[in-house]
Scaffold this motif. Structure first.
Motif, PDB file in Angstrom:
ATOM      1  N   THR A   1       2.342  -7.639  -3.795  1.00 13.89           N
ATOM      2  CA  THR A   1       3.027  -6.559  -3.077  1.00 13.89           C
ATOM      3  C   THR A   1       4.443  -6.412  -3.614  1.00 13.89           C
ATOM      4  O   THR A   1       5.124  -7.413  -3.834  1.00 13.89           O
TER       5      THR A   1
ATOM      6  N   ASN B   1      14.659   6.259  -3.632  1.00 17.70           N
ATOM      7  CA  ASN B   1      13.880   5.800  -2.473  1.00 17.70           C
ATOM      8  C   ASN B   1      13.110   4.547  -2.866  1.00 17.70           C
ATOM      9  O   ASN B   1      12.931   4.246  -4.051  1.00 17.70           O
TER      10      ASN B   1
ATOM     11  N   THR C   1       7.193  -0.025   0.121  1.00 12.91           N
ATOM     12  CA  THR C   1       6.373  -1.200  -0.140  1.00 12.91           C
ATOM     13  C   THR C   1       5.007  -0.736  -0.624  1.00 12.91           C
ATOM     14  O   THR C   1       4.443   0.206  -0.065  1.00 12.91           O
ATOM     15  N   CYS C   2       4.493  -1.385  -1.647  1.00 11.50           N
ATOM     16  CA  CYS C   2       3.224  -0.947  -2.233  1.00 11.50           C
ATOM     17  C   CYS C   2       2.398  -2.153  -2.680  1.00 11.50           C
ATOM     18  O   CYS C   2       2.931  -3.088  -3.280  1.00 11.50           O
ATOM     19  N   ALA C   3       1.119  -2.119  -2.338  1.00  6.12           N
ATOM     20  CA  ALA C   3       0.231  -3.212  -2.748  1.00  6.12           C
ATOM     21  C   ALA C   3      -0.885  -2.728  -3.684  1.00  6.12           C
ATOM     22  O   ALA C   3      -1.486  -3.526  -4.386  1.00  6.12           O
ATOM     23  N   TRP C   4      -1.144  -1.431  -3.668  1.00  8.66           N
ATOM     24  CA  TRP C   4      -2.267  -0.929  -4.451  1.00  8.66           C
ATOM     25  C   TRP C   4      -1.796  -0.514  -5.832  1.00  8.66           C
ATOM     26  O   TRP C   4      -1.367   0.634  -6.041  1.00  8.66           O
TER      27      TRP C   4
ATOM     28  N   CYS D   1      -1.156   3.543  -6.407  1.00  5.44           N
ATOM     29  CA  CYS D   1      -1.830   4.473  -5.488  1.00  5.44           C
ATOM     30  C   CYS D   1      -0.930   4.674  -4.284  1.00  5.44           C
ATOM     31  O   CYS D   1      -0.636   3.723  -3.551  1.00  5.44           O
TER      32      CYS D   1
ATOM     33  N   SER E   1       0.206   7.099  -0.913  1.00  3.23           N
ATOM     34  CA  SER E   1      -0.197   8.102   0.079  1.00  3.23           C
ATOM     35  C   SER E   1       0.415   9.470  -0.251  1.00  3.23           C
ATOM     36  O   SER E   1       1.616   9.567  -0.541  1.00  3.23           O
TER      37      SER E   1
ATOM     38  N   SER F   1       3.493  10.466   1.708  1.00  2.00           N
ATOM     39  CA  SER F   1       4.736   9.682   1.633  1.00  2.00           C
ATOM     40  C   SER F   1       5.822  10.454   0.889  1.00  2.00           C
ATOM     41  O   SER F   1       5.551  11.339   0.071  1.00  2.00           O
TER      42      SER F   1
ATOM     43  N   THR G   1       7.689   8.984  -1.229  1.00  2.00           N
ATOM     44  CA  THR G   1       7.588   8.462  -2.600  1.00  2.00           C
ATOM     45  C   THR G   1       6.704   9.360  -3.467  1.00  2.00           C
ATOM     46  O   THR G   1       7.069   9.682  -4.605  1.00  2.00           O
TER      47      THR G   1
HETATM   48  C1  LIG Z   1       2.397  -4.735   2.846  1.00  2.00           C
HETATM   49  C2  LIG Z   1       2.339  -3.246   2.709  1.00  2.00           C
HETATM   50  C3  LIG Z   1       1.693  -2.675   1.617  1.00  2.00           C
HETATM   51  C4  LIG Z   1       1.622  -1.285   1.473  1.00  2.00           C
HETATM   52  N1  LIG Z   1       0.968  -0.747   0.395  1.00  2.00           N
HETATM   53  C5  LIG Z   1       0.899   0.597   0.250  1.00  2.00           C
HETATM   54  C6  LIG Z   1       0.236   1.170  -0.880  1.00  2.00           C
HETATM   55  O1  LIG Z   1      -0.265   0.480  -1.764  1.00  2.00           O
HETATM   56  N2  LIG Z   1       0.176   2.525  -0.950  1.00  2.00           N
HETATM   57  C7  LIG Z   1       0.742   3.348   0.011  1.00  2.00           C
HETATM   58  O2  LIG Z   1       0.656   4.562  -0.112  1.00  2.00           O
HETATM   59  N3  LIG Z   1       1.384   2.816   1.081  1.00  2.00           N
HETATM   60  C8  LIG Z   1       1.491   1.482   1.210  1.00  2.00           C
HETATM   61  N4  LIG Z   1       2.160   0.946   2.269  1.00  2.00           N
HETATM   62  C9  LIG Z   1       2.768   1.862   3.262  1.00  2.00           C
HETATM   63  C10 LIG Z   1       4.072   2.512   2.758  1.00  2.00           C
HETATM   64  O3  LIG Z   1       4.978   1.520   2.299  1.00  2.00           O
HETATM   65  C11 LIG Z   1       4.685   3.314   3.918  1.00  2.00           C
HETATM   66  O4  LIG Z   1       3.827   4.396   4.221  1.00  2.00           O
HETATM   67  C12 LIG Z   1       6.089   3.817   3.661  1.00  2.00           C
HETATM   68  O5  LIG Z   1       6.659   4.144   4.892  1.00  2.00           O
HETATM   69  C13 LIG Z   1       6.195   5.030   2.732  1.00  2.00           C
HETATM   70  O6  LIG Z   1       7.546   5.295   2.553  1.00  2.00           O
HETATM   71  P1  LIG Z   1       8.137   6.656   1.969  1.00  2.00           P
HETATM   72  O7  LIG Z   1       7.723   7.784   2.891  1.00  2.00           O
HETATM   73  O8  LIG Z   1       9.635   6.446   1.971  1.00  2.00           O
HETATM   74  O9  LIG Z   1       7.592   6.831   0.598  1.00  2.00           O
HETATM   75  C14 LIG Z   1       2.244  -0.440   2.431  1.00  2.00           C
HETATM   76  C15 LIG Z   1       2.914  -1.026   3.526  1.00  2.00           C
HETATM   77  C16 LIG Z   1       2.966  -2.403   3.652  1.00  2.00           C
HETATM   78  C17 LIG Z   1       3.705  -2.995   4.828  1.00  2.00           C
END
Ligand SMILES: Cc1cc2nc3c(=O)[nH]c(=O)nc-3n(C[C@H](O)[C@H](O)[C@H](O)COP(=O)(O)O)c2cc1C
Length: 175
Positions: A18, A31, A34-37, A51, A53, A56, A58
């Motif tokens: 992550t 900006n 957090t991203c895991a995918w 990957c 959303s 988002s 981002t």
């Molecule tokens: C541990 C963890 C892993 C996450 N991994 C992802 C991911 O891989 N892809 C994604 O779209 N959101 C992921 N998220 C959710 C985004 O970080 C979250 O929607 C965030 O608020 C988006 O921020 P933004 O609107 O400033 O881009 C993850 C959240 C957490 C807590």
């Protein structure tokens, strides 16, 4: 007993490394989320996929400027990972909120986060819509790591890199 999994099938593929995914707007406003995918998909040339959303902030920024940085964190940045994974940069300055300091990347304008132990700077080659996500294929323009934790081509066990398991649960790489 082997039981059918009906929802959140992706958890079968966790734990996943992550990281902080950083991006920047056309006007230069950065900006972090957090991203895991994410995964490498080619070594020659180096290409990674993240990957993100489609809802988002981002995603909107990466589509604007076509660049992003993967920042590899350590255990002590855990609270910041939760903050950046729960709030949107549309509403708050997450760097301030999470106490993260940043600088411009070496080859891209998207920022790099202080205190991380590895950085992968990317320019977007293409974006593929995949369900609720945009899969951004990024050509790696430069990558660098802290040599205290990355030696002879791999992370060492003292690095304590967070991996997301499920919900609020993280596990840490121990080598
Ligand atoms: C541990 C963890 C892993 C996450 N991994 C992802 C991911 O891989 N892809 C994604 O779209 N959101 C992921 N998220 C959710 C985004 O970080 C979250 O929607 C965030 O608020 C988006 O921020 P933004 O609107 O400033 O881009 C993850 C959240 C957490 C807590």
């Amino acid at each position: 007993m082997i039981k059918r999994i009906n929802s959140e099938v992706y958890h079968l593929l966790h734990p996943k490394m992550t990281f902080f995914l950083t991006s920047i707007s056309r006007k230069g406003v950065p900006n972090v989320m957090t991203c895991a995918w994410a995964t490498p998909v080619s070594d020659e040339p180096p290409i990674v996929v993240v990957c993100v959303s489609r809802d988002s902030h981002t995603s909107a920024l990466i589509r604007q400027t076509r660049e992003f940085v993967i920042n590899i964190p350590v255990k002590r940045q855990l609270e910041a990972l939760w903050i950046c994974g729960r709030t949107s940069g549309r509403d708050v300055d997450k760097f301030k909120e999470a106490g993260l300091r940043y600088h411009p990347g070496r080859m891209v304008r998207a920022p790099i986060i202080e205190g991380c132990i590895g950085y992968i700077e990317c320019r977007v080659l293409r974006c593929v819509v995949a369900g609720e996500c945009n899969a951004f294929f990024g050509e790696v323009v430069t990558a660098y790591a802290d040599t205290r934790f990355f030696k002879r081509g791999s992370w060492v066990d003292t690095a304590e890199i967070p991996f997301h398991l499920a919900g609020r649960k993280m596990v840490y790489f121990r080598g």
